[in-house]
Scaffold this active site. Structure first.
Site, PDB file in Angstrom:
ATOM      1  CB  THR A  54      -0.974  -0.046   1.200  1.00 53.02           C
ATOM      2  OG1 THR A  54      -1.732  -1.258   1.118  1.00 53.02           O
ATOM      3  CG2 THR A  54      -1.968   1.102   1.198  1.00 53.02           C
ATOM      4  CG  HIS A  55       4.437   0.865   1.263  1.00 52.87           C
ATOM      5  ND1 HIS A  55       5.369  -0.105   1.568  1.00 52.87           N
ATOM      6  CD2 HIS A  55       3.575   0.893   2.320  1.00 52.87           C
ATOM      7  CE1 HIS A  55       5.096  -0.633   2.748  1.00 52.87           C
ATOM      8  NE2 HIS A  55       4.011  -0.052   3.222  1.00 52.87           N
ATOM      9  CG  ASN A  56      -0.187   3.569  -3.906  1.00 51.19           C
ATOM     10  OD1 ASN A  56      -0.802   2.989  -3.019  1.00 51.19           O
ATOM     11  ND2 ASN A  56      -0.170   3.123  -5.139  1.00 51.19           N
TER      12      ASN A  56
END
Length: 589
Positions: A515-517
């Site tokens: 979830t590391h955008n």
């Protein structure tokens, strides 16, 4: 019909970690503050009590704490030759929704990014020269250094009760900690967590190979703890229900019980939940924000005027609001002009799954979100870029986050995907498998960006945001190179079988990866390549500040929450001590 409300001093859009920190810090100013959160209210009791919170089907498989893509989603394509299509269900990443945001369902891994990550271009050019950087790579420095941010890293770690072992205190390298980290002034607030068996095996193997393993920095409290704000944490009991879940013990740091209640108790602060912000409204000069338009839970439309507006939603949400509001010039990959949407990046993955004999029992079900042992020997610029053939490495780790029954069934490659043979393989391998994984950096590129989709709209009639992204050669080489190292470590651990893997190439938005955008509204020293100045203030509209991982010029081989929290403290310090005294640009453009 839109109802116009009375003017407030500060308006905060999104109440996760960054919005919560800013709300808490500004509440003491006695300014009138309103926070708008698109999701509902949350508290540990009754929302996260045991045993209900350990419902894997509801929270892990059906994404109860996540963004509702039936109302808000994006379109996706790998490149401009493709037509972007809407993401109909969550997959590769899981944006949170509700008070606390993704800070409720995160794992608790709390890194300080490496010094190289803060000055990637300068340090790379100084060491290797300009020619090593691909022509389409947007390698950029942060406008501040690690040393500038160090006190704010420290403050966030103390807020979170982070457990860990320092490897560099005031320049003194300490074995057992991360000797590659930048110098810190003090040790972590809490000691490391109890190592799982797989971590012990990984540490021994890594040391045998000449590497430098250390415990993951974890905001799962290793002991009872009271932070500097007087907030009490319970001790982690290794239940294995961290990622995608709230914590019933308040052992995993979360804004919903740390910073947000401290803001709420101030009479000058008002939280409005189930409030979806549609756009930021500008005055006729387009140089000042005057209000936001939002919908409440009943679908009524309001305009909330404010003197200062802070966008602190999830990374993609912030960029979407800037695009919808006409703040900043949208990025055009054909010309290289514009800044909003530029430098979008994701993260690499892959590694190895190690399978052991039945005498090796790992107790995988006893875990915590950030429980793991890591090494940075191939992260940042701690290795030779020329020899490796890529820029920006990754952290390699062995984690034990818990093996929940529905979604955890490691089986060797070649196992049937269903039937009696698959069931037997799950039984045989459930407690005898460990992952040695790469969390790799992804650089920003001319062709990877965020924009508004010309075809699809959301339920509110706005264009959907379009993501154009693919792994480039640099990242494919990195994933393969790091996977080979993971295999080497897994074999040294004594595995009887090792399966090597990397994420799908071309990049697929379907399977979960991270979830590391990051990126899309980056901060920098040059307005032609950044949306924000070094204080996270919009160059073009100085009464708007933007927080979160969208500000990073490229992604790193580490989780983003540590620098996200530190930058929130950095920005609000500038707001309190500079902007509020003299509103206007804090850095000349």
């Amino acid at each position: 019909m839109t109802t116009k409300l009375n003017l407030v001093d500060v308006l905060i859009v999104g109440l996760g970690w960054t919005g919560g920190i800013i709300a808490k810090e500004l509440a003491s100013t006695k300014l009138k503050i309103v926070a708008l959160e698109r999701g509902g209210p949350r508290d540990t009791n009754p929302d996260f009590i045991d045993p209900e919170i350990h419902d894997e089907l509801r929270y892990a498989a059906r994404y109860d704490l996540m963004q509702n893509v039936r109302r808000e989603t994006i379109t996706f394509r790998n490149g401009e030759s493709q037509t972007a299509l809407p993401m109909r269900q969550l997959g590769s990443f899981l944006p949170g929704q509700g008070v606390g945001g993704a800070g409720v369902h995160w794992n608790g891994v709390t890194w300080r990014w490496l010094e190289w990550d803060h000055q990637a271009r300068t340090r790379t050019v100084d060491k290797y020269g300009e020619k090593i950087i691909p022509s389409d790579m947007h390698l950029q420095d942060w406008p501040i250094t690690y040393d500038d941010l160090e006190p704010y890293y420290d403050k966030f770690e103390k807020t979170c009760g982070t457990s860990g072992k320092a490897g560099n205190i005031n320049g003194r390298k300490i074995d057992g900690g991360n000797i590659f980290e930048g110098a810190r002034k003090e040790e972590y607030p809490n000691p490391p967590m109890i190592a799982a068996q797989s971590m012990v095996m990984f540490e021994k193997a890594a040391r045998n190979l000449g590497y430098h393993p250390f415990p993951n920095p974890s905001s799962n409290a290793s002991r009872d703890y009271v932070n500097p704000d007087g907030v009490a944490f319970g001790q982690c009991h290794y239940c294995g229900f961290c990622e995608r879940f709230g914590c019933e013990a308040n052992a995993k740091a979360s804004p919903h019980f740390t910073v947000i209640p401290l803001a709420v108790k101030n009479p000058n602060f008002e939280l409005r939940t189930n409030s979806i912000v549609l756009k930021v409204n500008l005055d006729s000069t387009r140089k000042r924000a005057v209000s936001v338009t939002y919908l409440d839970a009943r679908g009524r439309e309001f305009e909330q005027p404010a003197d200062l507006i802070i966008l602190s939603a999830y990374a993609l949400g912030n960029v979407n609001l800037l695009l919808q509001s006409g703040i900043g010039v949208p990025y055009d990959p054909a010309t290289g002009k514009g800044v909003v949407g530029r430098n979008y990046a994701y993260q690499c993955g892959g590694g190895a799954t190690a399978f052991f004999d039945k005498k090796t029992i790992l107790n995988r079900y006893m875990g915590a979100g950030a429980l793991g042992t890591c090494m940075d020997d191939f992260n940042g610029d701690n290795y030779d870029f020329v020899k490796a053939g890529y820029i920006g490495g990754g952290g390699i780790s062995c984690s034990n986050s818990g093996a929940r029954p529905i979604q955890s069934h490691p089986t060797p490659h070649g196992t049937p995907r269903w039937g009696s043979d698959w069931k037997q393989a799950v039984v045989d391998n459930y407690d005898h498998a460990a992952s040695v994984g790469n969390q790799g950096a992804v650089m920003a590129y001319r062709q990877n960006y965020l924009s508004l989709d010309p075809t699809y709209t959301d339920v509110f009639g706005r264009p959907l945001m379009r993501m154009t992204f693919d792994f480039q050669d640099n990242e494919v080489k990195q994933m393969n190179g790091q996977a080979d190292i993971c295999v080497k470590i897994a074999k040294e651990m004594g595995a009887t079988k090792v399966d090597r893997s990397i994420p799908p190439v071309p990049y697929s938005i379907v399977p979960y990866q991270s979830t590391h955008n990051t990126g899309g509204a980056v901060f920098g020293a040059d307005p032609s390549t950044s949306v924000l100045n070094k204080y996270l203030q919009v160059w073009d509209v100085p009464n708007v500040f933007v927080t979160g991982a969208c500000v990073f010029p490229q992604n790193a081989g580490k989780n983003p929450t540590g620098p996200v929290g530190a930058l929130a403290y950095w920005a609000v310090d500038a707001i309190k001590n500079q902007y509020l005294k003299s509103p206007g640009p804090l850095v000349p453009s």
